[in-house]
Design an enzyme around this catalytic site. Sequence first.
Site, short mmCIF file in Angstrom:
data_model
loop_
_atom_site.label_atom_id
_atom_site.label_comp_id
_atom_site.label_asym_id
_atom_site.label_seq_id
_atom_site.Cartn_x
_atom_site.Cartn_y
_atom_site.Cartn_z
N ALA A 12 -9.29 5.57 3.84
CA ALA A 12 -9.12 6.75 4.71
C ALA A 12 -10.36 7.63 4.78
CB ALA A 12 -7.95 7.61 4.27
N LYS A 56 0.89 -1.17 0.00
CA LYS A 56 0.00 0.00 0.00
C LYS A 56 0.92 1.21 0.00
CE LYS A 56 -2.97 2.74 2.78
NZ LYS A 56 -3.47 2.96 4.14
#
Lengths: 257, 65
Positions: free
Chosen positions: A184, A96
């Site tokens: 997020a 990631k």
Amino acid sequence: MLRLYDTEIRSRLLLGTSRYPSPALLTQAIQAARCEVVTVSLRRESSGERAGQGFWSIIRSLPVRVLPNTAGCHSVKEAVTTAHMAREVFNTSWIKLEVIGEDDTLQPDVFGLVEAARILIGEGFQVFPYMTEDLVVAERLLAAGCRVLMPWGAPIGSGRGLNNLFGLAALRAHFPDVPLVIDAGIGVPSHAAQALEMGFDAVLINTAVAEARHPAQMAGAFAQAVEAGWTARQAGPMTPRDMATPSTPVIGQAFLR
Amino acid sequence: MRILVNGDWRETAGSDLASVLRELGYADAVVATALNGEFVAVAARARAHLTEGDRVEVLAPMQGG
């Protein structure tokens, strides 16, 4: 099934492992989320405390695949070096990729992100880039070889949900075949359901679960919301209208005035 | 020889990364290493020679989002 590079997963809820009150609550949350992918990171290890060894033995005991991140990296070099270290420690080519450009919002430096993605893909990594919802950045990342994109919903840890619905909807519409994971900013399960209803393929949640009063209970709520959102998307949501339309038939109504 | 390990100055007898890791108690630990900002793979640690003032990073799996 959701295909992330050459891996198929059933759960569309990915979970972060940070900020839980205890290792036991982290384990319970992972189990309650029924997730198959968790994010992890690399940090300095003290030879005395060996905190990382304890954490790693917990994660290894669970039936989950790890997605290592490059959190905290502000330059291409830092991110690429961290990815190399993560590949060795976690024995995975998944990364990631985070290249942070601004400290108040933790907004990705999309220029560095594209450059780092190109380098890592050339070295055989399967890159999950943490990006803004910018269409041009998405194009560049795909051209660099990314096969999954991870647009933010809102700044990391803010819990504000999907900040730019128009931009996210445009991203989904422009790249109908690319797995898109909202990463997020999600604060409550309704945000996650909304993301799936909009056609996003999965969500990555951390703070919203870890900082809940009861993390495992919240993880379960997120699992249900993701399932509901995904099922609703398959069912085909109605188109909103500006004015009311009666749901009960008008024809046949009695005249009682 | 003094080297910086995870930001702290340490006095070490070893002259390569593998022996310094053993000396500092990381022998059996799952860690990744970097020397002066460059990744050093497990297989390359014994060949990675250290000199005074070198910066070594020793990283382990940790919680992440």
